[in-house]
Design an enzyme around this catalytic site. Sequence first.
Site, PDB file in Angstrom:
ATOM      1  N   ASP A 109      57.891  46.531  42.219  1.00 33.03           N
ATOM      2  CA  ASP A 109      56.716  46.704  43.074  1.00 33.03           C
ATOM      3  C   ASP A 109      55.544  45.817  42.684  1.00 33.03           C
ATOM      4  OD1 ASP A 109      57.598  48.411  45.034  1.00 33.03           O
ATOM      5  OD2 ASP A 109      57.326  50.185  43.797  1.00 33.03           O
ATOM      6  N   ASP A 169      62.152  49.245  50.972  1.00 30.76           N
ATOM      7  CA  ASP A 169      60.753  48.955  50.628  1.00 30.76           C
ATOM      8  C   ASP A 169      60.612  47.599  49.922  1.00 30.76           C
ATOM      9  OD1 ASP A 169      61.832  51.545  50.377  1.00 30.76           O
ATOM     10  OD2 ASP A 169      60.024  52.365  49.500  1.00 30.76           O
TER      11      ASP A 169
HETATM   12  N1  GLY Z   1      57.631  52.260  48.150  1.00 35.89           N
HETATM   13  C1  GLY Z   1      57.541  53.651  48.111  1.00 35.89           C
HETATM   14  C2  GLY Z   1      57.209  54.316  49.387  1.00 35.89           C
HETATM   15  O1  GLY Z   1      57.171  53.753  50.449  1.00 35.89           O
HETATM   16  O2  GLY Z   1      56.979  55.499  49.338  1.00 35.89           O
END
Ligand code: GLY
Length: 387
Positions: A109, A169
């Site tokens: 992330d 994601d």
């Molecule tokens: N990347 C984590 C979410 O969308 O909750």
Amino acid sequence: MKRLTIFLIFASMLTSCALENMDAIADRVFDLARYQLVLMDSNLKDGEMPRTIEDGRLAVSDIKWWCSGFYPGSLCLTALYTGDPLVATLADKYTHFLDTLSRAKNSHDIGFMLNCSFGNHLLLFPAAAEADSAVLREGADKLAARFSPITGTTRSWDFGKWKWPVIIDNMMNLELLMKFGTPAQQEMAISHAEKTIENHFRDNYTTWHVVDYDPETGAVRSKQTHQGHADDSSWGRGQAWALYGYTMMAVQCAEKGYSEAAAKFKMQSERVAEMLLAKLPDDGIPAWDFDAPEPALKDASAGAIMASAFVQLSGITGGKFSRRCLAMAEKQIRALASPEYLSKKGEDFGFILKHSVGNMPRNSEVDVPLTYADYYFLEALMRITDK
Ligand code: GLY
């Protein structure tokens, strides 16, 4: 009958005349954002980042939480839109809280964290562009270190039962590689996006949340959910990440001269968009999962991410399809800017949007404000007003 028809046409003309245009909505929301984001600062101690509201209290995180870039990012966008010097000072302060992240944090992330903060900070403070770019390049190296040529993807989580989990994601983090990575790192991003087309999507262009790969062979081990209603359901924010991720990759690949990949990713984003245009409810704001039992809570964050992506997609496509994407973005923005979703000045500790869902299966962050809902809403407004 004829009179009634004329009356109805006249009434609907009046209603559409009375609709607030996008520029006016953006001015109104950024005026609120300016106030709320400063209020948020007054609620935070040094080094704290806002996360959500829990049991009526502001819940914070440290800088290692995946969302740490969104509050600095919202401050940067608001300073860019309004020119407010206090907001710019706060944007600088909170972005620099993340200074050590590119060295300390090995996370899939890192793209969310750095691109939303430093990626906007360098637009706000052009004099800092060189230093900011160095942080962003370092972050790209960190993300690239998570790439496997066997699976053709960057690894998502380091926890859990999976061997090489990749979540939809993760498409979002590729922006860091495309914008600040070396050509070899850009190729990794393209590979990741291609593999995700191969393995994450169902025939109807909805997406699974998690695909687990075998790191020795690259074979797919399982397809599941983590934050959705069920393995085979369509988690709302996952569909939003897919739309945004492929639209962003189409734009980035076109800019960097990867024309074949750009065409492929544009087609994928159009297919995901068609699926969403058919599925989204009247106000354009999806439920937290498209297949959750009714009545299902809405997820403003998914609506905001989609709105931003729909504006961008409308800009790289043409004709009726482009107009349909833009109309959907406008609808979503109108809904989010209405009292139903928009916080009142001075309320909600300084958040901008209410009613998002973080992780329903774990009963965490349910029907609350979230920093990424605010960030993508502001980004959608910047995009639709061409700022
Ligand atoms: N990347 C984590 C979410 O969308 O909750």
